[in-house]
Design an enzyme around this catalytic site. Structure first.
Site, PDB file in Angstrom:
ATOM      1  N   HIS A  16      -7.646  -5.550   0.310  1.00  0.00           N
ATOM      2  CA  HIS A  16      -6.404  -4.798   0.445  1.00  0.00           C
ATOM      3  C   HIS A  16      -5.626  -5.339   1.654  1.00  0.00           C
ATOM      4  CE1 HIS A  16      -4.072  -1.127  -0.078  1.00  0.00           C
ATOM      5  NE2 HIS A  16      -4.184  -0.862   1.207  1.00  0.00           N
ATOM      6  N   SER A  22       0.810  -1.215   0.000  1.00  0.00           N
ATOM      7  CA  SER A  22       0.000   0.000   0.000  1.00  0.00           C
ATOM      8  C   SER A  22       0.851   1.276   0.000  1.00  0.00           C
ATOM      9  CB  SER A  22      -0.949  -0.049   1.197  1.00  0.00           C
ATOM     10  OG  SER A  22      -2.027   0.776   0.939  1.00  0.00           O
TER      11      SER A  22
END
Ligand code: GTR
Length: 415
Positions: A393, A251
């Protein structure tokens, strides 16, 4: 009174409607509304000349692109000589069920009368003479990555212990013959606004937001710098394979890993896990998070100049495929997750595909002509790897298995 109430209700409705409209315009998840865009060509010099040889790429075009990212997105760190002092604070040759050596090292950085400390947790597989190594910063502190009770809590961690272990497949990494080194990213730059003074920047003479020039780096540049400093240390160890260091990040730390790997050519492989906007994903695609959204939400991540592109990404003199291209000819892996549309998986794939043409200068196969792969089916061509897996995610065993498999193949393990 009735009229006034109606008026207030009306105003509230108008504001809520405006809110909905703005929200809808800001986050597009419809592929048909991505819009048309023209990408800057990684292989065309500023003077219009086309790059056809790797020598020209390395000597002329690569430095041009690095400067574009320095001046417009990630920023630079001012010139400075920072002293790094290493102190082993804990070590055991009986970690992870006896399979690993654990070493915890405190690095003290100093300059200009200031100092900062970073605590690095390292696991090395036992019995491997030269270990390839993953360098990867963590979000919540070293002790959150493992149930190992001997791991020391990072100085700025407020997250207790062992709450992010699923993201750190240490057993798998060690069993595969790889070492791993991690540090809490707050050690170099706490992930919040107005904390320049608490970061590593005072070591460079930058003490507050007021000292930032348009192209001075902020947190992403600092996190990338931190990964390189960990590598400095690892390269002092006899049992680390100097030719096989990998920088990996998830990320926002995937953005930092890409920037680090683009700049620091000692890394033989770079892994971007769900890095998304201003990481692997193309900025010119209007899908998921946008440059404007990221700058507004996280003004401490990128240099000030980046904000000037909020309203017009097509005026950016580069796009993210050129960041990936800077890694050529070294191995690069971009990974997405199906339920992470915010990071624009398709835009990440297209970016890698476009970057792969620079790999062709080195004789590697490219991703040209391949369509977006099926879920959970990694696509590896030349020195470029991609997958989109099921799920959210996150970092999973599937991700780590893929990175290790790719590294085994591309970095040609000698042991
Ligand atoms: C989100 C951000 C993304 C990504 C993510 C993360 O809020 O919009 O760009 O970096 O955080 O780091 O988990």
């Amino acid at each position: 009174m009735k009229t006034r109430n109606h008026l207030i209700a009306g105003i509230i409705t108008v504001f809520s409607l405006m809110g909905t409209t703005v929200q809808a315009q800001e986050t597009n998840y419809d592929e048909s509304k991505v819009g048309t865009y023209v990408l800057p060509d990684a292989l065309t010099m500023h003077n219009g000349q086309e790059v056809v040889k790797k020598e020209q790429w390395e000597a002329e075009r690569r430095p041009e692109i690095i400067k574009l990212f320095q001046d417009n997105e990630y920023g630079i760190l001012p010139e400075a000589i920072i002293n790094s002092n290493y102190r082993i604070v804990e070590e055991s040759d009986n970690a992870l069920g006896g399979k690993a050596i654990r070493r915890q090292v405190e690095i003290t950085f100093s300059n200009k009368g200031q100092s900062r400390k970073m605590l690095v947790l390292i696991y090395l597989p036992k019995g491997v003479k030269k270990c390839p190594v993953f360098v990867s910063p963590n979000f919540q502190g070293n002790a959150t990555t493992t149930t190992d009770p001997y791991v020391i809590e990072s100085q700025f961690s407020t997250n207790g212990r062992a709450n992010q272990t699923s993201r750190w497949s240490y057993e798998l990494i060690i069993n595969s013959g790889y070492a791993v080194a991690t540090f809490h990213y707050f050690d170099v730059y706490p992930d919040k606004d107005n904390v320049v003074s608490e970061s590593i920047y005072p070591l460079f003479g930058i003490n507050s937001n007021d000292d930032l020039l348009d192209n001075t780096g902020k947190s992403i540049a600092a996190w990338a710098w931190g990964c390189s400093r960990v590598l400095d240390y690892l390269l002092t160890l006899d049992n680390i394979d100097k030719e096989r260091a990998i920088v990996m990040g998830h990320s926002r730390l995937g953005k930092a890993a890409l920037w680090c790997g683009a700049m620091d050519q000692r890394f033989a492989m770079v892994v971007s896990n769900d890095s998304g906007c201003s990481g692997a994903a193309l900025s010119r695609r209007n899908y998921g998070e946008t440059v404007e959204r990221i700058n507004n939400s996280f003004p401490w991540w990128f240099c000030n100049k980046y904000q000037t592109y909020n309203q017009d990404v097509s005026s950016l003199p580069m796009d993210q495929h050129e960041l990936i291209a800077l890694i050529a000819p070294r191995a690069v892996y971009v990974a997405s997750a199906l339920e992470d549309q915010w990071a624009d998986p398709h835009g990440e794939f297209l970016s890698l595909q476009e970057a792969s043409k620079v790999y062709a200068l080195y004789g590697f196969d490219t991703l040209k002509g391949y369509s977006f792969p099926s879920v959970n089916e990694p696509l590896w061509k030349g020195n470029c790897g991609y997958h989109i897996r099921t799920g959210i995610h996150d970092v999973t065993d599937f991700d780590w298995e893929s990175y290790i498999g790719f590294a085994n193949e591309k970095l040609k393990l000698s042991e």
